[in-house]
Scaffold this motif. Structure first.
Motif, PDB file in Angstrom:
ATOM      1  N   SER A  18      -0.552  -4.550   9.617  1.00 57.43           N
ATOM      2  CA  SER A  18      -1.881  -4.990  10.051  1.00 57.43           C
ATOM      3  C   SER A  18      -2.965  -4.493   9.110  1.00 57.43           C
ATOM      4  N   SER A  19      -2.771  -3.319   8.536  1.00 57.65           N
ATOM      5  CA  SER A  19      -3.795  -2.761   7.656  1.00 57.65           C
ATOM      6  C   SER A  19      -3.545  -3.074   6.182  1.00 57.65           C
ATOM      7  N   ALA A  20      -2.284  -3.250   5.788  1.00 55.85           N
ATOM      8  CA  ALA A  20      -1.974  -3.388   4.366  1.00 55.85           C
ATOM      9  C   ALA A  20      -1.738  -4.826   3.910  1.00 55.85           C
ATOM     10  N   LEU A  29       3.969   1.464   3.162  1.00 48.44           N
ATOM     11  CA  LEU A  29       2.802   0.794   3.740  1.00 48.44           C
ATOM     12  C   LEU A  29       2.045   1.710   4.685  1.00 48.44           C
ATOM     13  N   SER A  52       1.223  -0.859  10.314  1.00 51.91           N
ATOM     14  CA  SER A  52       1.023  -0.668   8.878  1.00 51.91           C
ATOM     15  C   SER A  52       0.839  -2.003   8.159  1.00 51.91           C
ATOM     16  N   TYR A  99       0.308   6.468  12.946  1.00 55.80           N
ATOM     17  CA  TYR A  99       0.554   7.087  11.643  1.00 55.80           C
ATOM     18  C   TYR A  99      -0.450   8.182  11.294  1.00 55.80           C
ATOM     19  N   GLU A 159      -0.003   4.179   2.733  1.00 52.03           N
ATOM     20  CA  GLU A 159      -1.167   3.513   2.145  1.00 52.03           C
ATOM     21  C   GLU A 159      -2.282   3.304   3.161  1.00 52.03           C
ATOM     22  N   SER A 160      -1.905   3.176   4.437  1.00 54.30           N
ATOM     23  CA  SER A 160      -2.892   2.835   5.455  1.00 54.30           C
ATOM     24  C   SER A 160      -3.646   4.040   6.004  1.00 54.30           C
TER      25      SER A 160
END
Length: 306
Positions: A103-105, A256, A101, A237, A259-260
């Motif tokens: 890594s993406s956010a 997070l 998470s 996720y 959000e991802s």
């Protein structure tokens, strides 16, 4: 003289448990690993490995050398980067290890800012969940590790005993939210913005994440008076969201993580009691003095505040 490349091979053998697995991890052949281990044992003047069938284990001398290898290799990497930066040869290299998470956010904005400000910087990323990410840092596999903890009854994040030997940069504190199917009996509470008590989900089928997250979920639910029935466990996720959206259970995810992904077919709902997760960036004291690493830590802090 013991060479750094031989220490890297020894550490790989210790981590993987065999010469062939170490060769795969290092991207070389097993004979090459065997030859380097032979040279290292000759240099050390004592056996470092005991080979028993397909398994390989360390001797007492091998264990001692592996314990020192992480600090030696990390110190060498820090010295190389600092000298290179002083000499103006390059802006530096930063190897990140992050959980999905973050890594993406967090990571994308931080790396983009780093490259914009320092075009010569080389930044790489691999993923691992804590505590493996912190282990990778200690073993010299990365320069910065993103990790998290569930504070609950713990003290300040900087003094967490799990990270006592590391430099800890707090990034953010986030709330965990509940995920329920959109046709769930508590969906109206989600629409109204009302929170849901964990005890109200006691009879549900649960979808849990990584081992650390599963352990924390069980602790939180037990404090709420029940033990969750975990029917599904996945670190992915989008898979969690898909399972909840299909009506197969409920879950609790960090902000997070929500959000991802695009949460289709689910409702997010606040849960009580409130559950928090603290996200941090970790590095070694020697590495914290390397200009490129210090700059990357600052960019991560900036990205987490947005």
């Amino acid at each position: 003289m013991i060479e750094a490349r031989h220490l890297r091979v020894l550490r790989a053998v210790a981590r993987t448990g065999s010469l062939s697995a170490a060769a795969r991890a290092l991207g070389c052949t097993q004979p090459a690993v065997s030859q380097q281990m032979k040279v290292l044992e000759q240099t050390a003047g004592t056996p470092l490995l005991v080979r028993a069938g397909r398994e390989t284990r360390l001797t007492e001398a091998g264990e001692a050398l592996v314990r020192h290898a992480a600090g030696i290799l990390a110190g060498l990497a820090a010295a190389e980067e600092e000298v290179a930066a002083i000499a103006g040869l390059r802006a530096g290299r930063v190897r990140l290890v992050s959980f999905p998470s973050a890594s993406s956010a967090i990571v994308p904005a931080a790396v983009a800012a780093m490259r914009a400000e320092y075009p010569g910087a080389r930044v790489s990323l691999t993923e691992a969940q804590p505590p493996r990410s912190a282990e990778a840092l200690r073993e010299g596999e990365c320069d910065i590790a993103l990790a998290y903890r569930y504070p609950d009854a713990a003290g300040p994040v900087e003094s967490d005993p799990e990270w006592a030997d590391l430099v800890v940069r707090p990034l953010l504190t986030e709330r965990l939210v509940g995920l329920i199917p959109e046709d769930h009996r508590l969906a109206r509470a989600a629409e109204a913005g009302d929170g849901v008590g964990l005890a109200e989900l006691a009879g549900e089928s649960w979808i849990a994440g990584c081992p650390r997250c599963r352990g924390h979920l069980v602790e939180v639910c037990e404090r709420a008076g029940f033990t969750p029935r975990i029917d599904f466990a996945t670190d992915d996720y989008p898979a969690v969201v898909g399972l909840v959206g299909a009506g197969l259970g409920v879950a609790v995810l960090p902000g997070l993580a929500v959000e991802s992904v695009r949460p289709r077919g689910v409702r997010t709902v606040g849960i009580s009691p409130r559950v928090r997760r603290e996200v941090v960036a970790l590095t070694l004291p020697d590495l914290a003095r390397v200009p490129a690493v210090a700059a990357m830590l600052d960019r991560l802090s900036d990205a987490a505040r947005r």
